[in-house]
Scaffold this active site. Sequence first.
Site: not given
Length: 421
Positions: A160, A362
């Site tokens: 982060h 995907d």
Amino acid sequence: MAPQMEKVSEELILPSSPTPQSLKCYKISHLDQLLLTCHIPFILFYPNPLDSNLDPAQTSQHLKQSLSKVLTHFYPLAGRINVNSSVDCNDSGVPFVEARVQAQLSQAIQNVVELEKLDQYLPSAAYPGGKIEVNEDVPLAVKISFFECGGTAIGVNLSHKIADVLSLATFLNAWTATCRGETEIVLPNFDLAARHFPPVDNTPSPELVPDENVVMKRFVFDKEKIGALRAQASSASEEKNFSRVQLVVAYIWKHVIDVTRAKYGAKNKFVVVQAVNLRSRMNPPLPHYAMGNIATLLFAAVDAEWDKDFPDLIGPLRTSLEKTEDDHNHELLKGMTCLYELEPQELLSFTSWCRLGFYDLDFGWGKPLSACTTTFPKRNAALLMDTRSGDGVEAWLPMAEDEMAMLPVELLSLVDSDFSK
């Protein structure tokens, strides 16, 4: 009981092409400097693809090769972070862990009552204070876990300190596209954040200090529940165009206020803080593929005497979103200061990961059965995500254990531990 897992291997994945000397030092922005030192934990669960002939070894190798290719474009992620100033883009590599799970995928994710059990699908701890040491200088780490049924879990930790959740989405979209064999991918831009928000020397890096006795629950607001909340809000207002996120945040905020008042009394204002993407709010707007923490904090508040139902809270939430501030550095600094000054019970913060397309990721063997995060050690810091159907909202809410028990049955009835639905 968490499924038994065996670590098979760990190696460093390097970019397929060396990073040029001119790109060896990546300066983080001032907004990056103001962010906590921790990682964004993210996990994707995939069922066994019925038409796939790949075995675990082939799948793992395919993931490594595609990761190596995409790291050429996301080169800071293969470097090492220098304390709150820059990334040494030295091609040290991304830790890649492979494991075997002694269970079926369905067994592992159908009854996850204790959300910390999801941590084992991550390559390392995401936050300090856990049982596993956090590798704070490593920008990215990956873990793939193979289940006995042929299903897989892909866990990612992204620092982060150099990235927000939109940066995570940009990286994952590029990696999955590369893994599918696509040659045209959206390329990241690592220059814009520091150009608009130049780093400031000697800026201290905030540390995440875990709260004690925090429990996290996953509340699922399905299409029907969202519809019921929308109907209730519409009947109390002339406004009809409520977003899913506004409805869920207002509903949760109302119940957090009730719990706070019952436990502590009404002393100060009740505040909600929302993290907001700045890219589209800049003038001119920045592209979605601009990497870094390009976000700010916006605040909404109601007086201590407030005692109405949740639709009355949607107005303050909307008003805060309409605010504009040219000096976003000052805006974020002000927000961070306010966070530290408020008592935890007076505050609800939330971040929305909705509409980022995580259920479309995907790698070449189909879309995920579940896309999720894991526990967070700070109370009243909610995270919102899409349900798999796309028309609901998951609210991941950490609270003090005794305060969680004080929530009304109508909210606690939405707790769902089945990640297979």
